[in-house]
Motif scaffolding. Structure first.
Motif, PDB file in Angstrom:
ATOM      1  N   ASN A 284      -2.557   4.224   7.152  1.00 19.70           N
ATOM      2  CA  ASN A 284      -3.557   3.496   7.932  1.00 19.70           C
ATOM      3  C   ASN A 284      -3.921   2.259   7.136  1.00 19.70           C
ATOM      4  O   ASN A 284      -4.220   2.351   5.947  1.00 19.70           O
ATOM      5  CB  ASN A 284      -4.786   4.384   8.147  1.00 19.70           C
ATOM      6  CG  ASN A 284      -5.913   3.635   8.785  1.00 19.70           C
ATOM      7  OD1 ASN A 284      -6.638   2.909   8.118  1.00 19.70           O
ATOM      8  ND2 ASN A 284      -6.069   3.811  10.078  1.00 19.70           N
ATOM      9  N   VAL A 285      -3.875   1.090   7.779  1.00 15.14           N
ATOM     10  CA  VAL A 285      -4.142  -0.172   7.087  1.00 15.14           C
ATOM     11  C   VAL A 285      -5.156  -0.981   7.883  1.00 15.14           C
ATOM     12  O   VAL A 285      -4.982  -1.179   9.083  1.00 15.14           O
ATOM     13  CB  VAL A 285      -2.839  -0.992   6.919  1.00 15.14           C
ATOM     14  CG1 VAL A 285      -3.103  -2.284   6.178  1.00 15.14           C
ATOM     15  CG2 VAL A 285      -1.775  -0.171   6.208  1.00 15.14           C
TER      16      VAL A 285
ATOM     17  N   ALA B 193       0.825  -1.209   0.000  1.00 13.92           N
ATOM     18  CA  ALA B 193       0.000   0.000   0.000  1.00 13.92           C
ATOM     19  C   ALA B 193       0.861   1.262   0.000  1.00 13.92           C
ATOM     20  O   ALA B 193       0.612   2.201  -0.771  1.00 13.92           O
ATOM     21  CB  ALA B 193      -0.931   0.002   1.219  1.00 13.92           C
ATOM     22  N   GLU B 194       1.883   1.304   0.846  1.00 17.61           N
ATOM     23  CA  GLU B 194       2.731   2.500   0.904  1.00 17.61           C
ATOM     24  C   GLU B 194       3.490   2.695  -0.407  1.00 17.61           C
ATOM     25  O   GLU B 194       3.655   3.820  -0.880  1.00 17.61           O
ATOM     26  CB  GLU B 194       3.710   2.428   2.075  1.00 17.61           C
ATOM     27  CG  GLU B 194       4.533   3.693   2.184  1.00 17.61           C
ATOM     28  CD  GLU B 194       5.007   4.011   3.577  1.00 17.61           C
ATOM     29  OE1 GLU B 194       5.750   5.002   3.701  1.00 17.61           O
ATOM     30  OE2 GLU B 194       4.647   3.316   4.533  1.00 17.61           O
TER      31      GLU B 194
ATOM     32  N   CYS C 103      -7.550  -6.093   2.096  1.00 21.02           N
ATOM     33  CA  CYS C 103      -7.036  -4.984   2.897  1.00 21.02           C
ATOM     34  C   CYS C 103      -7.463  -3.665   2.266  1.00 21.02           C
ATOM     35  O   CYS C 103      -7.591  -3.562   1.041  1.00 21.02           O
ATOM     36  CB  CYS C 103      -5.507  -5.095   2.914  1.00 21.02           C
ATOM     37  SG  CYS C 103      -4.622  -3.794   3.747  1.00 21.02           S
ATOM     38  N   THR C 104      -7.682  -2.667   3.111  1.00 21.45           N
ATOM     39  CA  THR C 104      -7.909  -1.299   2.661  1.00 21.45           C
ATOM     40  C   THR C 104      -6.914  -0.412   3.390  1.00 21.45           C
ATOM     41  O   THR C 104      -6.728  -0.559   4.600  1.00 21.45           O
ATOM     42  CB  THR C 104      -9.340  -0.817   2.993  1.00 21.45           C
ATOM     43  OG1 THR C 104     -10.276  -1.720   2.413  1.00 21.45           O
ATOM     44  CG2 THR C 104      -9.592   0.577   2.452  1.00 21.45           C
ATOM     45  N   ALA C 105      -6.282   0.482   2.641  1.00 30.96           N
ATOM     46  CA  ALA C 105      -5.298   1.378   3.261  1.00 30.96           C
ATOM     47  C   ALA C 105      -5.527   2.793   2.779  1.00 30.96           C
ATOM     48  O   ALA C 105      -6.144   3.027   1.722  1.00 30.96           O
ATOM     49  CB  ALA C 105      -3.884   0.926   2.901  1.00 30.96           C
TER      50      ALA C 105
ATOM     51  N   ILE D 151      -5.941   2.759  -1.074  1.00 30.81           N
ATOM     52  CA  ILE D 151      -5.433   1.565  -1.724  1.00 30.81           C
ATOM     53  C   ILE D 151      -6.308   0.385  -1.311  1.00 30.81           C
ATOM     54  O   ILE D 151      -6.516   0.150  -0.115  1.00 30.81           O
ATOM     55  CB  ILE D 151      -3.965   1.275  -1.337  1.00 30.81           C
ATOM     56  CG1 ILE D 151      -3.054   2.457  -1.718  1.00 30.81           C
ATOM     57  CG2 ILE D 151      -3.473   0.004  -2.018  1.00 30.81           C
ATOM     58  CD1 ILE D 151      -2.844   3.451  -0.629  1.00 30.81           C
ATOM     59  N   VAL D 152      -6.841  -0.324  -2.281  1.00 31.68           N
ATOM     60  CA  VAL D 152      -7.643  -1.517  -2.031  1.00 31.68           C
ATOM     61  C   VAL D 152      -6.839  -2.713  -2.542  1.00 31.68           C
ATOM     62  O   VAL D 152      -6.430  -2.746  -3.709  1.00 31.68           O
ATOM     63  CB  VAL D 152      -9.010  -1.439  -2.747  1.00 31.68           C
ATOM     64  CG1 VAL D 152      -9.773  -2.744  -2.597  1.00 31.68           C
ATOM     65  CG2 VAL D 152      -9.819  -0.267  -2.213  1.00 31.68           C
ATOM     66  N   ILE D 153      -6.595  -3.662  -1.659  1.00 31.36           N
ATOM     67  CA  ILE D 153      -5.855  -4.871  -2.012  1.00 31.36           C
ATOM     68  C   ILE D 153      -6.848  -6.028  -2.041  1.00 31.36           C
ATOM     69  O   ILE D 153      -7.574  -6.246  -1.069  1.00 31.36           O
ATOM     70  CB  ILE D 153      -4.719  -5.141  -1.009  1.00 31.36           C
ATOM     71  CG1 ILE D 153      -3.733  -3.954  -1.012  1.00 31.36           C
ATOM     72  CG2 ILE D 153      -4.005  -6.452  -1.343  1.00 31.36           C
ATOM     73  CD1 ILE D 153      -2.662  -4.035   0.053  1.00 31.36           C
TER      74      ILE D 153
END
Length: 169
Positions: free
Chosen positions: A117-118, A93-94, A158-160, A147-149
């Motif tokens: 934030n994750v 995400a970063e 995951c959402t970040a 960011i959507v994983i």
């Protein structure tokens, strides 16, 4: 088992179409292997994509101001329970948010992360995860991206959210 700590000359397994090194740019082979478009190679002249991107096996599929997409294998990025490590998701995400901020900031600005934030929703079990990064706010000195994983099944892993400060080079 994959040795994810030793830097190798090999390309990530999912880096289709990757090419070898070129004498014109010290990191050309690495940048091509990880999907960085040629027009962005100048931004990566000092350090390439970085050793963490290599270790995690991140490959960029799309880089625009509006959207950055990359994949990362679960294998080799697992925690002790055999699922995708939350830190690997955070690093993906970063990385996406920083590359997106760099695409927006242009050659004269460099992004520096100031907040990440994750939230983990479900485990990444196997195959590839895909991160899709989209802007929430693009300002003069700050950018914020979501960011959507997702896993290969399309379900959210995951959402970040990342905020980067754009510094003058």
């Amino acid at each position: 088992m994959t040795d994810n700590f030793t830097r190798t000359a090999g390309l990530p397994k999912h880096a289709a179409g990757a090419a070898g090194p070129d004498a014109g740019h010290p990191f050309r082979g690495q940048l091509v292997a990880h999907g960085i478009p040629e027009e962005m190679h100048g931004r990566f002249a000092a350090h390439g994509v970085g050793t963490l991107v290599e270790k995690l096996g991140i490959v960029f599929r799309e880089i625009t101001v509006e959207r950055v997409v990359a994949t990362m294998p679960v294998e080799g990025n697992q925690q002790v329970a055999g699922i995708l490590h939350g830190g690997a998701s955070a690093a993906l995400a970063e990385t996406l948010g920083s590359v997106a901020a760099a695409a927006y900031g242009g050659e004269d600005r460099r992004p520096v992360g100031v907040d990440l934030n994750v939230t983990h929703h479900r485990p990444g079990l196997s195959g590839l995860v895909t991160g899709t990064c989209m802007p929430i706010h693009l300002g003069r000195t700050l950018t914020t991206h979501e960011i959507v994983i997702t896993g290969e099944d399309g379900r959210r892993v995951c959402t970040a959210r990342i905020t980067n400060m754009l510094l003058d080079s």
